[in-house]
Design a protein around this motif. Structure first.
Motif, PDB file in Angstrom:
ATOM      1  N   MET A  84      60.293 -93.532  36.921  1.00  0.00           N
ATOM      2  CA  MET A  84      60.313 -92.520  37.970  1.00  0.00           C
ATOM      3  C   MET A  84      59.255 -92.776  39.037  1.00  0.00           C
ATOM      4  N   ALA A  85      58.166 -93.427  38.662  1.00  0.00           N
ATOM      5  CA  ALA A  85      57.171 -93.778  39.673  1.00  0.00           C
ATOM      6  C   ALA A  85      57.769 -94.740  40.696  1.00  0.00           C
ATOM      7  N   THR A  86      58.533 -95.725  40.222  1.00  0.00           N
ATOM      8  CA  THR A  86      59.170 -96.656  41.142  1.00  0.00           C
ATOM      9  C   THR A  86      60.262 -95.968  41.941  1.00  0.00           C
ATOM     10  N   GLU A  87      61.000 -95.067  41.313  1.00  0.00           N
ATOM     11  CA  GLU A  87      62.019 -94.301  42.028  1.00  0.00           C
ATOM     12  C   GLU A  87      61.390 -93.512  43.180  1.00  0.00           C
ATOM     13  N   ALA A  88      60.264 -92.873  42.903  1.00  0.00           N
ATOM     14  CA  ALA A  88      59.570 -92.131  43.960  1.00  0.00           C
ATOM     15  C   ALA A  88      59.192 -93.064  45.098  1.00  0.00           C
ATOM     16  N   ALA A  89      58.680 -94.242  44.759  1.00  0.00           N
ATOM     17  CA  ALA A  89      58.234 -95.189  45.779  1.00  0.00           C
ATOM     18  C   ALA A  89      59.375 -95.601  46.698  1.00  0.00           C
ATOM     19  N   VAL A  90      60.518 -95.970  46.125  1.00  0.00           N
ATOM     20  CA  VAL A  90      61.612 -96.461  46.974  1.00  0.00           C
ATOM     21  C   VAL A  90      62.261 -95.323  47.756  1.00  0.00           C
ATOM     22  N   LEU A  91      62.016 -94.066  47.341  1.00  0.00           N
ATOM     23  CA  LEU A  91      62.497 -92.912  48.104  1.00  0.00           C
ATOM     24  C   LEU A  91      61.492 -92.452  49.154  1.00  0.00           C
ATOM     25  N   GLY A  92      60.285 -93.031  49.138  1.00  0.00           N
ATOM     26  CA  GLY A  92      59.268 -92.643  50.100  1.00  0.00           C
ATOM     27  C   GLY A  92      58.523 -91.381  49.721  1.00  0.00           C
ATOM     28  N   THR A  93      58.570 -91.007  48.436  1.00  0.00           N
ATOM     29  CA  THR A  93      57.829 -89.854  47.938  1.00  0.00           C
ATOM     30  C   THR A  93      56.486 -90.318  47.387  1.00  0.00           C
ATOM     31  N   PRO A  94      55.374 -89.766  47.834  1.00  0.00           N
ATOM     32  CA  PRO A  94      54.066 -90.179  47.300  1.00  0.00           C
ATOM     33  C   PRO A  94      54.050 -90.074  45.779  1.00  0.00           C
ATOM     34  N   ALA A  95      53.485 -91.093  45.108  1.00  0.00           N
ATOM     35  CA  ALA A  95      53.554 -91.153  43.652  1.00  0.00           C
ATOM     36  C   ALA A  95      52.200 -91.501  43.051  1.00  0.00           C
ATOM     37  N   ILE A  96      51.822 -90.744  42.025  1.00  0.00           N
ATOM     38  CA  ILE A  96      50.648 -91.053  41.216  1.00  0.00           C
ATOM     39  C   ILE A  96      51.134 -91.286  39.789  1.00  0.00           C
ATOM     40  N   ARG A  97      50.885 -92.466  39.299  1.00  0.00           N
ATOM     41  CA  ARG A  97      51.316 -92.874  37.952  1.00  0.00           C
ATOM     42  C   ARG A  97      50.080 -93.075  37.093  1.00  0.00           C
ATOM     43  N   LEU A 111      69.176 -96.298  44.359  1.00  0.00           N
ATOM     44  CA  LEU A 111      68.487 -95.469  45.347  1.00  0.00           C
ATOM     45  C   LEU A 111      68.378 -96.141  46.707  1.00  0.00           C
ATOM     46  N   HIS A 112      68.971 -97.308  46.869  1.00  0.00           N
ATOM     47  CA  HIS A 112      69.076 -97.913  48.202  1.00  0.00           C
ATOM     48  C   HIS A 112      69.885 -96.956  49.088  1.00  0.00           C
ATOM     49  N   PRO A 113      69.545 -96.834  50.363  1.00  0.00           N
ATOM     50  CA  PRO A 113      70.268 -95.874  51.221  1.00  0.00           C
ATOM     51  C   PRO A 113      71.757 -96.155  51.339  1.00  0.00           C
ATOM     52  N   ASP A 114      72.204 -97.366  51.044  1.00  0.00           N
ATOM     53  CA  ASP A 114      73.641 -97.648  51.025  1.00  0.00           C
ATOM     54  C   ASP A 114      74.317 -97.011  49.815  1.00  0.00           C
ATOM     55  N   ARG A 115      73.506 -96.612  48.816  1.00  0.00           N
ATOM     56  CA  ARG A 115      74.046 -96.080  47.558  1.00  0.00           C
ATOM     57  C   ARG A 115      73.746 -94.597  47.341  1.00  0.00           C
ATOM     58  N   PHE A 116      72.706 -94.105  47.982  1.00  0.00           N
ATOM     59  CA  PHE A 116      72.251 -92.742  47.675  1.00  0.00           C
ATOM     60  C   PHE A 116      71.736 -92.046  48.921  1.00  0.00           C
ATOM     61  N   THR A 117      72.228 -90.840  49.134  1.00  0.00           N
ATOM     62  CA  THR A 117      71.724 -89.962  50.189  1.00  0.00           C
ATOM     63  C   THR A 117      71.371 -88.623  49.558  1.00  0.00           C
ATOM     64  N   PRO A 118      70.094 -88.240  49.553  1.00  0.00           N
ATOM     65  CA  PRO A 118      69.734 -86.958  48.928  1.00  0.00           C
ATOM     66  C   PRO A 118      70.371 -85.791  49.656  1.00  0.00           C
ATOM     67  N   SER A 119      70.705 -84.764  48.890  1.00  0.00           N
ATOM     68  CA  SER A 119      71.449 -83.634  49.442  1.00  0.00           C
ATOM     69  C   SER A 119      70.667 -82.334  49.315  1.00  0.00           C
ATOM     70  N   ARG A 120      70.381 -81.706  50.442  1.00  0.00           N
ATOM     71  CA  ARG A 120      69.767 -80.380  50.424  1.00  0.00           C
ATOM     72  C   ARG A 120      70.729 -79.352  49.833  1.00  0.00           C
ATOM     73  N   ASP A 121      72.004 -79.485  50.175  1.00  0.00           N
ATOM     74  CA  ASP A 121      72.988 -78.514  49.695  1.00  0.00           C
ATOM     75  C   ASP A 121      73.088 -78.517  48.175  1.00  0.00           C
ATOM     76  N   ARG A 122      73.082 -79.725  47.568  1.00  0.00           N
ATOM     77  CA  ARG A 122      73.172 -79.800  46.105  1.00  0.00           C
ATOM     78  C   ARG A 122      71.978 -79.094  45.458  1.00  0.00           C
ATOM     79  N   LEU A 123      70.801 -79.300  46.020  1.00  0.00           N
ATOM     80  CA  LEU A 123      69.607 -78.677  45.450  1.00  0.00           C
ATOM     81  C   LEU A 123      69.632 -77.163  45.617  1.00  0.00           C
ATOM     82  N   GLU A 124      70.007 -76.703  46.799  1.00  0.00           N
ATOM     83  CA  GLU A 124      70.037 -75.253  47.037  1.00  0.00           C
ATOM     84  C   GLU A 124      71.022 -74.569  46.104  1.00  0.00           C
TER      85      GLU A 124
END
Length: 345
Positions: free
Chosen positions: A256-269, A155-168
């Motif tokens: 997934m809590a750590t995944e959320a954190a490194v993506l900058g998504t607020p996380a409650i575990r 999930l480092h930005p060199d490895r992963f870029t989230p896609s709006r198109d894929r989700l839509e």
């Protein structure tokens, strides 16, 4: 170089997928011993990674030791037939023993201090044990620390870029307010005596969040009929895209809590690990970066999730994430470099 990966959990598919591809592109001989656990083999298939499934995870008090024995025997047999230079795994006694009995070197990645039993049967047979810098135990001369978390291998930005198109295309609107909830099965060996959200707390959590937006549930276990309409309607390969655009993550999953954190998504575990004896990475992500809230009491977790859902998202978490990324590394490159070094000895 011949490399054998032991992949027993979905998180390990992600941890190792980029190093696997890089090794194959270099012409190395790569083999993967997989395990039927949650979506592990489905992810490997989806990413086009050839593998051999040695065992299947199942419930029951006697199933885990029986599976460990069968997996050890099959993995030793496989390693002896392949004669790898290095066996790569997370904390798994079967992989460490297979390496020793086949004459291979053993490289272990560990990020969980509470896994005392499995670690005690794995670390002595390892040549190198790699952990995040936040790991709160000392493992001696074979111990290597790196500035990051396992999740930054994919999930480092060199490895992963989230896609709006894929989700839509998959039917999820990234511009709509939504929350991602994750429930795990709690039947892994390191989960003995531990627990996450109770059935009643799960319902209270979903009811609370549903008042403020769409709720998607990602669950390792079957959902009761009244919650099935919330099941995440996308392929497991898109879960990180969903997580990246979520307004909030809530769950009892560690990964997934750590995944959320490194993506900058607020996380409650919320699970029974949260507390004074918590893992170093969660303690650090909460106290140093403010990217996770770890709450042992499920009622308090539901309350805080509801309070957060009332508040529109801000840019605070992205600024916190940017600081984290400035102070950490692309872990996939570290994994690849360490495999190359250990396997070439």
């Amino acid at each position: 170089m011949r490399v054998l990966f032991d992949v027993t959990h979905p998180a390990l598919v992600h941890l190792f997928k980029h190093p696997i591809r890089a090794l194959e592109e270099r012409g190395e001989r790569v083999h993967i011993a997989s395990r039927e656990k949650d979506v592990t083999t489905s992810l490997l298939d989806a990413y086009g990674i050839d593998h051999v499934a040695l065992t299947t995870a199942s419930g029951g008090p006697l199933s885990r030791p029986r599976e460990f024995l069968v997996r050890e025997l099959r993995l030793v047999r496989l390693a002896r037939s392949l004669q790898p230079d290095v066996v790569v795994s997370q904390v798994d006694p079967a992989a460490a023993h297979a390496a020793r009995l086949s004459g291979a070197r053993c490289l272990v990645f560990d990020d969980s201090e509470p896994e005392w039993a499995a670690a005690a049967l794995t670390h002595p047979f390892a040549d190198v044990v790699c952990t995040p810098a936040t790991f709160e135990r000392e493992l001696g001369a074979k111990h290597r620390r790196y500035a990051g978390y396992h999740e930054l291998a994919y999930l480092h930005p060199d490895r992963f870029t989230p896609s709006r198109d894929r989700l839509e295309r998959a039917g999820v609107n990234p511009d709509q307010r939504y929350f991602l909830v994750r429930f795990v099965s709690w039947n892994a060996h390191h989960d003995a005596g531990q627990a996450g959200f109770s059935p009643s707390a799960k319902r209270r959590l979903i009811d609370t969040l549903a008042r403020h937006g769409t709720v998607y549930i990602c669950s390792e276990t079957s959902l009761p009929p009244d919650l099935r309409r919330y099941r995440l309607p996308v392929s497991p390969t898109l879960v990180h895209d969903v997580l990246a655009f979520a307004d909030l993550y809530v769950g009892d999953s560690q990964t997934m809590a750590t995944e959320a954190a490194v993506l900058g998504t607020p996380a409650i575990r919320s699970n029974s690990f949260a507390g004074d004896d918590d893992m170093g990475n969660f303690r650090h992500l909460e106290t140093e970066y403010g990217l996770i809230r770890s709450i042992g009491d499920e009622d308090e977790a539901v309350r805080q999730a509801g309070a957060f859902a009332l508040t529109p998202p801000t840019k605070t978490w992205q600024r916190r994430r940017e600081r984290l990324l400035d102070e950490t590394i692309d872990v996939a490159s570290f994994v690849l470099d360490t495999i190359t070094e250990v396997g070439a000895r």
